[in-house]
Motif scaffolding. Sequence first.
Motif, PDB file in Angstrom:
ATOM      1  N   HIS A  87      21.926 -24.412  38.324  1.00  0.00           N
ATOM      2  CA  HIS A  87      21.645 -25.022  36.920  1.00  0.00           C
ATOM      3  C   HIS A  87      22.181 -24.106  35.897  1.00  0.00           C
ATOM      4  O   HIS A  87      21.666 -22.730  35.738  1.00  0.00           O
ATOM      5  N   TYR A  88      22.913 -24.674  35.061  1.00  0.00           N
ATOM      6  CA  TYR A  88      23.385 -23.734  34.068  1.00  0.00           C
ATOM      7  C   TYR A  88      23.243 -24.507  32.443  1.00  0.00           C
ATOM      8  O   TYR A  88      23.672 -25.445  32.468  1.00  0.00           O
ATOM      9  N   ALA A  89      22.526 -23.796  31.731  1.00  0.00           N
ATOM     10  CA  ALA A  89      22.452 -24.502  30.299  1.00  0.00           C
ATOM     11  C   ALA A  89      23.317 -23.746  29.385  1.00  0.00           C
ATOM     12  O   ALA A  89      23.129 -22.639  29.174  1.00  0.00           O
ATOM     13  N   PHE A  90      24.257 -24.545  28.527  1.00  0.00           N
ATOM     14  CA  PHE A  90      24.743 -23.856  27.593  1.00  0.00           C
ATOM     15  C   PHE A  90      24.363 -24.066  26.037  1.00  0.00           C
ATOM     16  O   PHE A  90      24.046 -25.270  25.745  1.00  0.00           O
ATOM     17  N   THR A  91      24.461 -23.302  25.254  1.00  0.00           N
ATOM     18  CA  THR A  91      23.773 -23.521  23.834  1.00  0.00           C
ATOM     19  C   THR A  91      24.905 -24.419  23.005  1.00  0.00           C
ATOM     20  O   THR A  91      26.065 -24.104  23.101  1.00  0.00           O
ATOM     21  N   ALA A  92      24.242 -25.239  22.494  1.00  0.00           N
ATOM     22  CA  ALA A  92      24.984 -26.204  21.403  1.00  0.00           C
ATOM     23  C   ALA A  92      24.404 -25.932  20.013  1.00  0.00           C
ATOM     24  O   ALA A  92      23.038 -25.494  19.862  1.00  0.00           O
ATOM     25  N   SER A  93      25.232 -25.875  18.973  1.00  0.00           N
ATOM     26  CA  SER A  93      24.740 -25.819  17.644  1.00  0.00           C
ATOM     27  C   SER A  93      24.114 -26.757  17.071  1.00  0.00           C
ATOM     28  O   SER A  93      23.485 -26.806  15.788  1.00  0.00           O
ATOM     29  N   SER A  94      24.151 -27.922  17.506  1.00  0.00           N
ATOM     30  CA  SER A  94      23.832 -29.242  16.983  1.00  0.00           C
ATOM     31  C   SER A  94      23.350 -30.273  18.022  1.00  0.00           C
ATOM     32  O   SER A  94      24.032 -30.060  19.230  1.00  0.00           O
ATOM     33  N   ARG A  95      22.522 -31.243  17.681  1.00  0.00           N
ATOM     34  CA  ARG A  95      22.380 -32.296  18.532  1.00  0.00           C
ATOM     35  C   ARG A  95      23.629 -33.255  18.765  1.00  0.00           C
ATOM     36  O   ARG A  95      23.930 -33.714  19.869  1.00  0.00           O
ATOM     37  N   ALA A  96      24.559 -33.420  17.750  1.00  0.00           N
ATOM     38  CA  ALA A  96      25.843 -33.937  17.899  1.00  0.00           C
ATOM     39  C   ALA A  96      26.744 -33.385  18.997  1.00  0.00           C
ATOM     40  O   ALA A  96      27.310 -33.948  19.609  1.00  0.00           O
ATOM     41  N   GLU A  97      26.516 -32.025  19.053  1.00  0.00           N
ATOM     42  CA  GLU A  97      27.400 -31.294  19.946  1.00  0.00           C
ATOM     43  C   GLU A  97      26.910 -31.502  21.321  1.00  0.00           C
ATOM     44  O   GLU A  97      27.587 -31.657  22.403  1.00  0.00           O
ATOM     45  N   VAL A  98      25.580 -31.686  21.568  1.00  0.00           N
ATOM     46  CA  VAL A  98      25.011 -31.814  22.921  1.00  0.00           C
ATOM     47  C   VAL A  98      25.490 -33.455  23.207  1.00  0.00           C
ATOM     48  O   VAL A  98      25.944 -33.619  24.455  1.00  0.00           O
ATOM     49  N   ASP A  99      25.423 -34.362  22.222  1.00  0.00           N
ATOM     50  CA  ASP A  99      25.894 -35.654  22.732  1.00  0.00           C
ATOM     51  C   ASP A  99      27.526 -35.609  22.981  1.00  0.00           C
ATOM     52  O   ASP A  99      27.924 -36.520  23.758  1.00  0.00           O
ATOM     53  N   ALA A 100      28.217 -35.004  22.235  1.00  0.00           N
ATOM     54  CA  ALA A 100      29.672 -34.811  22.491  1.00  0.00           C
ATOM     55  C   ALA A 100      29.782 -34.299  24.181  1.00  0.00           C
ATOM     56  O   ALA A 100      30.997 -34.516  24.592  1.00  0.00           O
ATOM     57  N   PHE A 101      29.133 -33.084  24.252  1.00  0.00           N
ATOM     58  CA  PHE A 101      29.302 -32.519  25.433  1.00  0.00           C
ATOM     59  C   PHE A 101      28.963 -33.414  26.613  1.00  0.00           C
ATOM     60  O   PHE A 101      29.878 -33.657  27.704  1.00  0.00           O
ATOM     61  N   TYR A 102      28.073 -34.250  26.649  1.00  0.00           N
ATOM     62  CA  TYR A 102      27.391 -35.174  27.709  1.00  0.00           C
ATOM     63  C   TYR A 102      28.741 -36.242  27.769  1.00  0.00           C
ATOM     64  O   TYR A 102      29.187 -36.553  28.784  1.00  0.00           O
ATOM     65  N   ALA A 103      29.229 -37.064  26.541  1.00  0.00           N
ATOM     66  CA  ALA A 103      30.124 -37.730  26.579  1.00  0.00           C
ATOM     67  C   ALA A 103      31.617 -37.424  27.057  1.00  0.00           C
ATOM     68  O   ALA A 103      32.010 -37.962  28.260  1.00  0.00           O
ATOM     69  N   ALA A 104      31.897 -36.085  26.865  1.00  0.00           N
ATOM     70  CA  ALA A 104      33.333 -35.356  27.140  1.00  0.00           C
ATOM     71  C   ALA A 104      32.933 -35.284  28.817  1.00  0.00           C
ATOM     72  O   ALA A 104      34.140 -35.344  29.653  1.00  0.00           O
ATOM     73  N   ALA A 105      31.675 -34.782  29.242  1.00  0.00           N
ATOM     74  CA  ALA A 105      31.719 -34.437  30.496  1.00  0.00           C
ATOM     75  C   ALA A 105      31.662 -35.510  31.441  1.00  0.00           C
ATOM     76  O   ALA A 105      32.194 -35.460  32.641  1.00  0.00           O
ATOM     77  N   MET A 106      31.056 -36.516  31.044  1.00  0.00           N
ATOM     78  CA  MET A 106      31.026 -38.199  31.662  1.00  0.00           C
ATOM     79  C   MET A 106      32.573 -38.565  31.839  1.00  0.00           C
ATOM     80  O   MET A 106      32.916 -38.827  33.029  1.00  0.00           O
ATOM     81  N   ARG A 107      33.134 -38.531  30.842  1.00  0.00           N
ATOM     82  CA  ARG A 107      34.824 -38.870  30.709  1.00  0.00           C
ATOM     83  C   ARG A 107      35.743 -38.102  31.828  1.00  0.00           C
ATOM     84  O   ARG A 107      36.549 -38.544  32.369  1.00  0.00           O
ATOM     85  N   ALA A 108      35.341 -36.917  31.893  1.00  0.00           N
ATOM     86  CA  ALA A 108      35.973 -36.127  32.782  1.00  0.00           C
ATOM     87  C   ALA A 108      35.412 -35.863  34.127  1.00  0.00           C
ATOM     88  O   ALA A 108      35.835 -35.081  34.975  1.00  0.00           O
ATOM     89  N   GLY A 109      34.941 -36.889  34.687  1.00  0.00           N
ATOM     90  CA  GLY A 109      34.325 -36.873  35.992  1.00  0.00           C
ATOM     91  C   GLY A 109      32.871 -36.447  36.385  1.00  0.00           C
ATOM     92  O   GLY A 109      32.677 -36.326  37.687  1.00  0.00           O
ATOM     93  N   GLY A 110      32.145 -36.206  35.366  1.00  0.00           N
ATOM     94  CA  GLY A 110      30.704 -35.704  35.755  1.00  0.00           C
ATOM     95  C   GLY A 110      30.165 -37.139  35.946  1.00  0.00           C
ATOM     96  O   GLY A 110      30.319 -38.114  35.792  1.00  0.00           O
ATOM     97  N   ARG A 111      28.817 -36.729  36.636  1.00  0.00           N
ATOM     98  CA  ARG A 111      27.721 -37.627  36.680  1.00  0.00           C
ATOM     99  C   ARG A 111      26.412 -37.413  36.084  1.00  0.00           C
ATOM    100  O   ARG A 111      25.956 -36.218  36.095  1.00  0.00           O
ATOM    101  N   ASP A 112      25.753 -38.638  35.467  1.00  0.00           N
ATOM    102  CA  ASP A 112      24.728 -38.553  34.661  1.00  0.00           C
ATOM    103  C   ASP A 112      23.455 -37.577  35.530  1.00  0.00           C
ATOM    104  O   ASP A 112      23.353 -38.143  36.729  1.00  0.00           O
ATOM    105  N   ASN A 113      22.801 -36.532  34.828  1.00  0.00           N
ATOM    106  CA  ASN A 113      21.612 -36.143  35.294  1.00  0.00           C
ATOM    107  C   ASN A 113      20.574 -36.134  34.376  1.00  0.00           C
ATOM    108  O   ASN A 113      19.603 -35.214  34.314  1.00  0.00           O
ATOM    109  N   GLY A 114      20.972 -36.947  33.478  1.00  0.00           N
ATOM    110  CA  GLY A 114      19.822 -36.760  32.327  1.00  0.00           C
ATOM    111  C   GLY A 114      20.591 -36.991  30.886  1.00  0.00           C
ATOM    112  O   GLY A 114      21.031 -36.024  30.372  1.00  0.00           O
TER     113      GLY A 114
END
Length: 127
Positions: free
Chosen positions: A67-94
Amino acid sequence: MIDHTGIPVSNPDKAKTFYDAAMGAIGAKLLMTVPKEFTGGKWVAGYGRAKPDFWLTESDAIGPGRHYAFTASSRAEVDAFYAAAMRAGGRDNGAPGIRAHYHPDYYGAFVLDPDGNNVEAVCHRPE
């Protein structure tokens, strides 16, 4: 406290696609690849904002449970991280959201990378 860390990956192309997208969404990028003559012929790459903080190393010794957690500067960055990761082959884990059981301002999103590592973007700022 931690200067840098890294994980093994089984497929450099899939890993690069995933991490280019996920890290890009939080302002980080691929900063360095180590020439294969220094790595025993393996692909080794470092991601970060100002310096390589998170390293990927081609390996047969992969597996879930990391498990690795990366700092985001805003909630919008968290949302963008999730969306980008899912589009790039990630699987939802929360999906992105408040994790009040950690802290009232803990806003995070969790995605499993192509090798099953749990990667997270988190923002601790109230919004």
